[in-house]
Design an enzyme around this catalytic site. Structure first.
Site, PDB file in Angstrom:
ATOM      1  CG  ASP A  27      -1.954  -1.135   1.165  1.00 23.72           C
ATOM      2  OD1 ASP A  27      -1.903  -1.954   0.231  1.00 23.72           O
ATOM      3  OD2 ASP A  27      -2.779  -1.220   2.090  1.00 23.72           O
ATOM      4  CE  LYS A 131      -3.597  -4.206   1.204  1.00 29.35           C
ATOM      5  NZ  LYS A 131      -4.313  -3.513   2.251  1.00 29.35           N
ATOM      6  CB  CYS A 164      -2.273  -2.347   5.418  1.00 26.46           C
ATOM      7  SG  CYS A 164      -3.930  -1.647   5.190  1.00 26.46           S
TER       8      CYS A 164
HETATM    9  N1  TIU Z   1      -2.762   0.562   4.206  1.00 27.39           N
HETATM   10  C1  TIU Z   1      -3.214   0.856   5.414  1.00 27.39           C
HETATM   11  O1  TIU Z   1      -2.520   0.716   6.407  1.00 27.39           O
HETATM   12  N2  TIU Z   1      -4.506   1.394   5.485  1.00 27.39           N
HETATM   13  C2  TIU Z   1      -4.915   2.246   6.482  1.00 27.39           C
HETATM   14  O2  TIU Z   1      -6.073   2.650   6.494  1.00 27.39           O
HETATM   15  N3  TIU Z   1      -3.973   2.644   7.387  1.00 27.39           N
HETATM   16  C3  TIU Z   1      -4.123   3.570   8.384  1.00 27.39           C
HETATM   17  O3  TIU Z   1      -3.219   3.680   9.208  1.00 27.39           O
HETATM   18  N4  TIU Z   1      -5.202   4.343   8.411  1.00 27.39           N
END
Ligand code: TIU
Length: 222
Positions: A27, A131, A164
């Site tokens: 991500d 995802k 994530c």
């Molecule tokens: N990729 C991921 O960690 N999504 C989130 O929403 N992370 C946050 O820390 N908000």
């Protein structure tokens, strides 16, 4: 490109076979790392995450040279948001996902904010896993890809450490994969979550995984 290697890690070094190892970059999207995206709209200081970019870039280069399978993931949703549960859409009583931001609709596939930052752009042929959840195994074909390539070990980079990255490593650990989290290649908006999140992986004799860093990974792959 086969060959056993050992990576310096905590709580103890881990042997791995390059042929059975994948680099997972989780991500590293504009929505989390650049102003105007999902992360900032949630009230976070996105600059906190950017220190992970340069070390991840070095590990990515070393992994490509070593012939590792490189997998990128992106959190986001279909244009009609049918894959976004109402509980996620309305979390906190405020809807961000799907609304228009400076980089397009927030966390929606195909939008500029949803895509991976230029510094870590996937090369043609490198799988990109889209995802809908925090974990990269949930509602994706990630496990199929890894099993098809007989992958056993995952080198893990990405954001955010406690959301994530943690969710994905826990999913992977339960599926029998050995995860090595590279601590300078993962980032959190909260310094205390970064510290404790890292500590949680390696505690209790590597209960979820191992912790290493970019320099050790590059050394082990060279
Ligand atoms: N990729 C991921 O960690 N999504 C989130 O929403 N992370 C946050 O820390 N908000």
């Amino acid at each position: 490109m086969t060959g056993l290697r050992t990576i310096e890690a905590r709580p103890f070094p881990l042997a791995f076979d390059r042929a059975g190892t994948a680099l997972m970059i989780i991500d590293m999207q504009r929505d989390f790392l650049e102003p105007g995206g999902f992360g900032e709209l949630l009230g976070n200081d996105v600059s906190q995450l950017r220190s992970a970019i340069a070390p991840t870039k070095r590990v990515l280069a070393a992994s490509r040279t070593a012939g590792l399978l490189v997998i990128h993931t992106r959190e986001g949703h279909r244009l009609d948001l049918t894959d976004c549960p109402p509980a996620k859409l309305t979390r906190g009583g405020v809807t961000f996902i799907g609304t228009q931001g400076p980089m397009g609709r927030i966390l929606v596939r195909g939008e500029r904010g949803h895509d991976i930052i230029d510094e870590l752009a996937p090369r043609p042929g490198e799988p990109v896993i889209d995802k809908p959840g925090k974990g990269a195994f949930y509602a994706t074909d990630l496990e199929l890809l890894l099993r098809s390539r007989a992958v056993k070990t995952l080198l893990v980079c990405g954001v955010t450490t406690e959301v994530c990255v943690h969710t994905t490593v826990r999913e992977a650990n339960d599926r029998g994969f050995e995860c090595v989290v590279l601590e300078d290649c993962v980032g959190s908006y909260f310094p205390e979550f970064q510290r404790v999140g890292i500590a949680m992986f390696e505690a209790q004799g590597a209960i979820f995984g191992w912790v290493s860093d970019s320099a050790s990974a590059v050394r082990a792959l060279s």
